[in-house]
Write a protein that holds these residues in place. Sequence first.
Motif, PDB file in Angstrom:
ATOM      1  N   SER A  66      -7.251  -5.624  17.489  1.00  0.00           N
ATOM      2  CA  SER A  66      -8.614  -5.105  17.318  1.00  0.00           C
ATOM      3  C   SER A  66      -9.279  -5.611  16.043  1.00  0.00           C
ATOM      4  O   SER A  66     -10.497  -5.575  15.918  1.00  0.00           O
ATOM      5  N   ALA A  67      -8.469  -6.078  15.090  1.00  0.00           N
ATOM      6  CA  ALA A  67      -8.992  -6.533  13.805  1.00  0.00           C
ATOM      7  C   ALA A  67      -9.139  -8.061  13.724  1.00  0.00           C
ATOM      8  O   ALA A  67      -9.865  -8.549  12.853  1.00  0.00           O
ATOM      9  N   LYS A  68      -8.469  -8.752  14.588  1.00  0.00           N
ATOM     10  CA  LYS A  68      -8.491 -10.218  14.530  1.00  0.00           C
ATOM     11  C   LYS A  68      -9.909 -10.764  14.685  1.00  0.00           C
ATOM     12  O   LYS A  68     -10.648 -10.338  15.566  1.00  0.00           O
ATOM     13  N   GLY A  69     -10.252 -11.685  13.795  1.00  0.00           N
ATOM     14  CA  GLY A  69     -11.568 -12.299  13.856  1.00  0.00           C
ATOM     15  C   GLY A  69     -12.668 -11.505  13.191  1.00  0.00           C
ATOM     16  O   GLY A  69     -13.784 -12.014  13.032  1.00  0.00           O
ATOM     17  N   ARG A  70     -12.386 -10.261  12.820  1.00  0.00           N
ATOM     18  CA  ARG A  70     -13.425  -9.423  12.186  1.00  0.00           C
ATOM     19  C   ARG A  70     -13.027  -8.985  10.779  1.00  0.00           C
ATOM     20  O   ARG A  70     -13.873  -8.835   9.910  1.00  0.00           O
ATOM     21  N   PHE A  71     -11.742  -8.715  10.571  1.00  0.00           N
ATOM     22  CA  PHE A  71     -11.261  -8.203   9.287  1.00  0.00           C
ATOM     23  C   PHE A  71     -10.452  -9.280   8.569  1.00  0.00           C
ATOM     24  O   PHE A  71      -9.783 -10.106   9.196  1.00  0.00           O
ATOM     25  N   ILE A  72     -10.514  -9.251   7.246  1.00  0.00           N
ATOM     26  CA  ILE A  72      -9.731 -10.163   6.423  1.00  0.00           C
ATOM     27  C   ILE A  72      -9.031  -9.367   5.338  1.00  0.00           C
ATOM     28  O   ILE A  72      -9.680  -8.674   4.552  1.00  0.00           O
ATOM     29  N   ILE A  73      -7.717  -9.474   5.298  1.00  0.00           N
ATOM     30  CA  ILE A  73      -6.929  -8.795   4.271  1.00  0.00           C
ATOM     31  C   ILE A  73      -6.585  -9.795   3.177  1.00  0.00           C
ATOM     32  O   ILE A  73      -6.316 -10.980   3.456  1.00  0.00           O
ATOM     33  N   SER A  74      -6.608  -9.326   1.944  1.00  0.00           N
ATOM     34  CA  SER A  74      -6.267 -10.187   0.816  1.00  0.00           C
ATOM     35  C   SER A  74      -5.607  -9.340  -0.261  1.00  0.00           C
ATOM     36  O   SER A  74      -5.701  -8.112  -0.232  1.00  0.00           O
ATOM     37  N   ARG A  75      -4.961  -9.991  -1.207  1.00  0.00           N
ATOM     38  CA  ARG A  75      -4.318  -9.257  -2.303  1.00  0.00           C
ATOM     39  C   ARG A  75      -4.307 -10.115  -3.543  1.00  0.00           C
ATOM     40  O   ARG A  75      -4.363 -11.348  -3.465  1.00  0.00           O
ATOM     41  N   ASN A 110      -2.026  -6.192  -8.694  1.00  0.00           N
ATOM     42  CA  ASN A 110      -1.503  -5.176  -7.759  1.00  0.00           C
ATOM     43  C   ASN A 110      -2.628  -4.523  -6.964  1.00  0.00           C
ATOM     44  O   ASN A 110      -2.666  -3.295  -6.807  1.00  0.00           O
ATOM     45  N   THR A 111      -3.517  -5.340  -6.472  1.00  0.00           N
ATOM     46  CA  THR A 111      -4.619  -4.832  -5.670  1.00  0.00           C
ATOM     47  C   THR A 111      -4.652  -5.515  -4.301  1.00  0.00           C
ATOM     48  O   THR A 111      -4.104  -6.603  -4.112  1.00  0.00           O
TER      49      THR A 111
END
Length: 119
Positions: free
Chosen positions: A61-70, A75-76
């Motif tokens: 459901s998140a593919k193509g719309r959400f981007i996770i990063s760190r 430590n964020t």
Amino acid sequence: VQLQASGGGLVQAGGSLRLSCAASGSIDSINTMAWYCMAPGKQRELVARIVRGGSTTYADSAKGRFIISRDNGKNTMHLQMNSLKPEDTAVYYCYAYLRTPRSNYSPYWGQGTLVTVSS
């Protein structure tokens, strides 16, 4: 150790939000960081996950719309949420699998931040 999630709010369908999670306290190393969500009446489920080296996993459901990063140095973790849909409405929790000077790798959870998407 504390995980502080922020960035939730009310947004119209099609809009964007950027969630942030900051881990604080005496931390040696963070392996996996992730975002989970819990919608009303549903179980908590994985949204996106990122390991220390940068590899990512997304729910369909998140593919193509959400981007996770760190940012390992700070430590964020962030979740850029685009093209939001009403079905994305949920409380979003940050998660970290981390090691402290006093304990081996263990799971930690943040307090959650509410995302509401109006139609």
